[in-house]
Design an enzyme around this catalytic site. Structure first.
Site, PDB file in Angstrom:
ATOM      1  N   LYS A  85      45.687  47.525  38.800  1.00 43.76           N
ATOM      2  CA  LYS A  85      45.367  47.701  37.387  1.00 43.76           C
ATOM      3  C   LYS A  85      46.275  48.801  36.844  1.00 43.76           C
ATOM      4  O   LYS A  85      46.217  49.952  37.298  1.00 43.76           O
ATOM      5  CB  LYS A  85      43.899  48.097  37.253  1.00 43.76           C
ATOM      6  CG  LYS A  85      43.223  47.549  36.031  1.00 43.76           C
ATOM      7  CD  LYS A  85      41.741  47.840  36.098  1.00 43.76           C
ATOM      8  CE  LYS A  85      41.022  47.165  34.967  1.00 43.76           C
ATOM      9  NZ  LYS A  85      39.638  47.651  34.855  1.00 43.76           N
TER      10      LYS A  85
HETATM   11  C1  E4P Z   1      37.722  46.387  32.190  1.00 39.85           C
HETATM   12  O1  E4P Z   1      38.490  45.985  33.064  1.00 39.85           O
HETATM   13  C2  E4P Z   1      37.186  47.761  32.189  1.00 39.85           C
HETATM   14  O2  E4P Z   1      36.826  48.094  33.513  1.00 39.85           O
HETATM   15  C3  E4P Z   1      35.935  47.979  31.379  1.00 39.85           C
HETATM   16  O3  E4P Z   1      35.404  46.755  30.902  1.00 39.85           O
HETATM   17  C4  E4P Z   1      36.043  49.062  30.358  1.00 39.85           C
HETATM   18  O4  E4P Z   1      34.859  49.119  29.627  1.00 39.85           O
HETATM   19  P1  E4P Z   1      34.282  50.399  28.893  1.00 39.85           P
HETATM   20  O5  E4P Z   1      34.774  50.377  27.481  1.00 39.85           O
HETATM   21  O6  E4P Z   1      32.792  50.173  28.947  1.00 39.85           O
HETATM   22  O7  E4P Z   1      34.715  51.623  29.648  1.00 39.85           O
END
Ligand code: E4P
Length: 216
Positions: A85
């Site tokens: 990622k």
């Molecule tokens: C996606 O890959 C992220 O891990 C996640 O959905 C981020 O979400 P948040 O806005 O709740 O931190």
């Protein structure tokens, strides 16, 4: 398609048994919240052992050389399962492109608009993650961002798949899919909410009670 946005091995094992999720996404905030200062490798190995499909693990360093070294280290934990990622930035694009050249899958993350998602796909991202809830936190409509990105990927036949994350409500899931997301990554809490409808519960109670009281 649905992925699970969690690093909790207990939740992951439980939910993968439902047969509805096909991969896992994690991020440093999720892991810190769920497991404090756990050893990352140990946590990710537990995630891998309790799931199947791609597991996204996010880079935490910021220079190109550090990010590449971090990516190669994560990839080596389970080359057939780990997706790197990559936080979006100019550096992120360089790293995404370099990893694509090594055939290492990436999930370019923290995308808030079409322009970023398009660049991430052009750089060779395997997945491009648009953050629904955070876009809405800024007062913008995420639906056209998803739809424009999907249309452009299709027009140019780019291989990237759109993941919509940062999901806060059931409607975010429905709208993301309706507007062209290939995948929505949902927390265990959201996924459990997808199960329930009071009319379903009432109907099942009615059927089971009729069966229990038959012939009386
Ligand atoms: C996606 O890959 C992220 O891990 C996640 O959905 C981020 O979400 P948040 O806005 O709740 O931190």
């Amino acid at each position: 398609m649905l992925f699970l946005d969690s690093s909790d091995p207990r939740e992951i094992k439980d939910i993968f048994a439902w047969g509805v999720v096909k991969g896992v996404t994690t991020n440093p905030l999720i892991i810190a919240r769920e497991a404090g200062n756990v050893d990352l490798e140990q946590r990710i190995r537990e995630v891998i052992a309790t799931s199947f499909g791609p597991v996204s693990v996010e880079l935490t360093t910021e220079s190109e050389s550090e990010m590449l070294a971090e990516a190669l280290a994560y990839h080596a934990w389970a080359p057939e399962r780990i997706v790197i990622k990559v936080p979006f930035s100019e550096m992120g694009l360089r790293v995404t492109h370099a990893l694509a050249n090594k055939h290492i899958p990436t999930n370019v993350t923290c995308l808030m608009n079409f322009n970023q998602a398009y660049l991430a796909a052009l750089a060779g991202g395997t997945y491009v993650s648009i953050f629904s809830g955070r876009v809405r936190d800024m007062g913008y409509d995420v639906r056209p961002v998803i739809a424009m990105t999907r249309a452009q990927l299709d027009r140019e036949k780019l291989a990237a798949q759109i993941i919509v994350g940062s999901v806060r409500h059931l409607m975010d899931v429905n709208e993301a899919l309706e507007h062209g997301a290939h995948i929505v990554t949902v927390t265990p809490t959201i996924l459990r909410k997808m199960l329930h409808n009071p009319k379903t519960d009432e109907t099942i109670r009615e059927f089971n009670s009729a069966w229990a009281n038959r012939g009386r």
